[in-house]
Enzyme design. Structure first.
Site, PDB file in Angstrom:
ATOM      1  N   SER A 144     -36.365  65.774 -57.637  1.00  0.00           N
ATOM      2  CA  SER A 144     -37.690  65.377 -57.160  1.00  0.00           C
ATOM      3  C   SER A 144     -37.499  64.666 -55.834  1.00  0.00           C
ATOM      4  O   SER A 144     -36.416  64.137 -55.565  1.00  0.00           O
ATOM      5  CB  SER A 144     -38.327  64.410 -58.164  1.00  0.00           C
ATOM      6  OG  SER A 144     -39.425  63.733 -57.572  1.00  0.00           O
ATOM      7  N   TYR A 157     -38.401  57.358 -64.372  1.00  0.00           N
ATOM      8  CA  TYR A 157     -38.377  58.681 -63.736  1.00  0.00           C
ATOM      9  C   TYR A 157     -37.515  58.651 -62.471  1.00  0.00           C
ATOM     10  O   TYR A 157     -36.634  59.499 -62.280  1.00  0.00           O
ATOM     11  CB  TYR A 157     -39.821  59.086 -63.403  1.00  0.00           C
ATOM     12  CG  TYR A 157     -39.977  60.478 -62.827  1.00  0.00           C
ATOM     13  CD1 TYR A 157     -39.879  61.599 -63.638  1.00  0.00           C
ATOM     14  CD2 TYR A 157     -40.247  60.659 -61.470  1.00  0.00           C
ATOM     15  CE1 TYR A 157     -40.042  62.872 -63.115  1.00  0.00           C
ATOM     16  CE2 TYR A 157     -40.416  61.929 -60.945  1.00  0.00           C
ATOM     17  CZ  TYR A 157     -40.314  63.033 -61.760  1.00  0.00           C
ATOM     18  OH  TYR A 157     -40.474  64.288 -61.247  1.00  0.00           O
TER      19      TYR A 157
HETATM   20  C1  BGC Z   1     -43.707  63.972 -59.683  1.00  0.00           C
HETATM   21  C2  BGC Z   1     -45.169  64.086 -59.392  1.00  0.00           C
HETATM   22  C3  BGC Z   1     -45.490  63.583 -57.992  1.00  0.00           C
HETATM   23  C4  BGC Z   1     -44.559  64.202 -56.977  1.00  0.00           C
HETATM   24  C5  BGC Z   1     -44.767  63.671 -55.565  1.00  0.00           C
HETATM   25  C6  BGC Z   1     -42.911  64.601 -58.585  1.00  0.00           C
HETATM   26  O1  BGC Z   1     -41.566  64.445 -58.844  1.00  0.00           O
HETATM   27  O2  BGC Z   1     -43.417  64.627 -60.898  1.00  0.00           O
HETATM   28  O3  BGC Z   1     -45.887  63.359 -60.348  1.00  0.00           O
HETATM   29  O4  BGC Z   1     -46.811  63.911 -57.655  1.00  0.00           O
HETATM   30  O5  BGC Z   1     -43.238  63.989 -57.350  1.00  0.00           O
HETATM   31  O6  BGC Z   1     -44.895  62.281 -55.543  1.00  0.00           O
END
Ligand code: BGC
Length: 256
Positions: A144, A157
């Site tokens: 991410s 996360y």
């Molecule tokens: C998350 C999303 C978020 C995006 C950008 C992703 O890794 O799962 O919830 O909108 O990142 O911030």
């Protein structure tokens, strides 16, 4: 067809980015193992029916990636069906929004369990098999932008994705002698179920888009296109990299 006859495992492939990758890989000629969470959105019958759409020799396997026994059982099934594994896409992921002061151990462990421990177990079991096969392989993590950018109220996360980033970098060194390429894809805001609440809320959606230089959410297929490249022979000399698929979000650091 970039992935003809390759055997590719995609975790969390019942929806969103995982589903788009499974679909694209099947179109590229791969045999796709469509992993989904037991008791999740699709049950076994639905999965078997749906999996036909992924390609002629696709296999749907329910397994909770946060449990080693489940992952081992899934791999046993893959080997008995296809005899090998060439590509593993660590895509299964969850997020829980909660201020840090209120996060419970159970919530912390669930997020770390799927996103970080799950990626570790799947990669280790697949890499051991790839080493045994002796002709390389590809490990790809769907990380991410939050492997790098802070995201208040999503500390577990971010910790899991930061951990995935370091795991990828380490493995790129440890597994290079075996010709196993290890890379991350870091999606930004992609229109998938994980962002459903934001997508359904016009104000939140407008605010999110305002942060993205490209001016729109990404599509799962746009992440799948990069995965197809990284899984192919075209990327044989690419290892230890993070590919951002975020419409420029990572570069959007404004102070005023
Ligand atoms: C998350 C999303 C978020 C995006 C950008 C992703 O890794 O799962 O919830 O909108 O990142 O911030």
């Amino acid at each position: 067809m970039r992935l003809k006859d390759k055997v590719a495992l995609v975790t969390g492939a019942s929806s969103g980015i995982g589903k788009a990758i499974a679909t694209r890989f099947a179109a590229e000629g791969a045999h796709v193992v469509v992993n989904y969470r037991p008791g999740g959105k699709i049950d076994t019958d639905a999965a078997q029916a749906e999996v036909a759409a992924f390609g002629p020799r696709a296999l749907a396997v329910a397994a909770d990636v946060s449990k080693r026994d489940d992952v081992q059982r899934m791999m046993d099934q893959v080997i008995s069906e296809f005899g090998r594994i060439d590509i593993a896409i660590n895509n299964a992921g969850i997020e829980i929004k909660k201020p840090f002061l209120e996060v419970g151990d159970d919530e912390w462990n669930r997020v770390i369990g799927v996103n970080l421990f799950g990626s570790y177990v799947v990669s280790q079991i697949c890499a051991r098999q790839m080493v045994k096969q002796g002709d390389g392989g590809k490990l790809i993590f769907i990380s991410s932008v939050h492997e790098d950018i802070p995201f208040p109220d999503y500390t577990a996360y971010c910790a899991s994705k930061g951990g995935v980033r370091m795991m990828m970098r380490n493995l790129s060194i440890e597994l290079a002698p075996y010709r196993i390429n290890v890379n991350n894809i870091a999606p930004g805001a992609i229109a998938t179920p994980i962002n459903q609440a934001v997508l359904d809320d016009p104000t939140a959606s407008k605010n999110a888009i305002g942060e993205i230089p490209w001016g729109r959410f990404g599509r799962p297929e746009e992440v799948a296109a990069v995965a197809a490249f990284l899984a192919s022979e075209d990327a044989d000399y690419v290892t230890g990299s993070t590919y951002y698929v975020d419409g420029g979000l990572t570069q959007q650091v404004t102070l005023y």
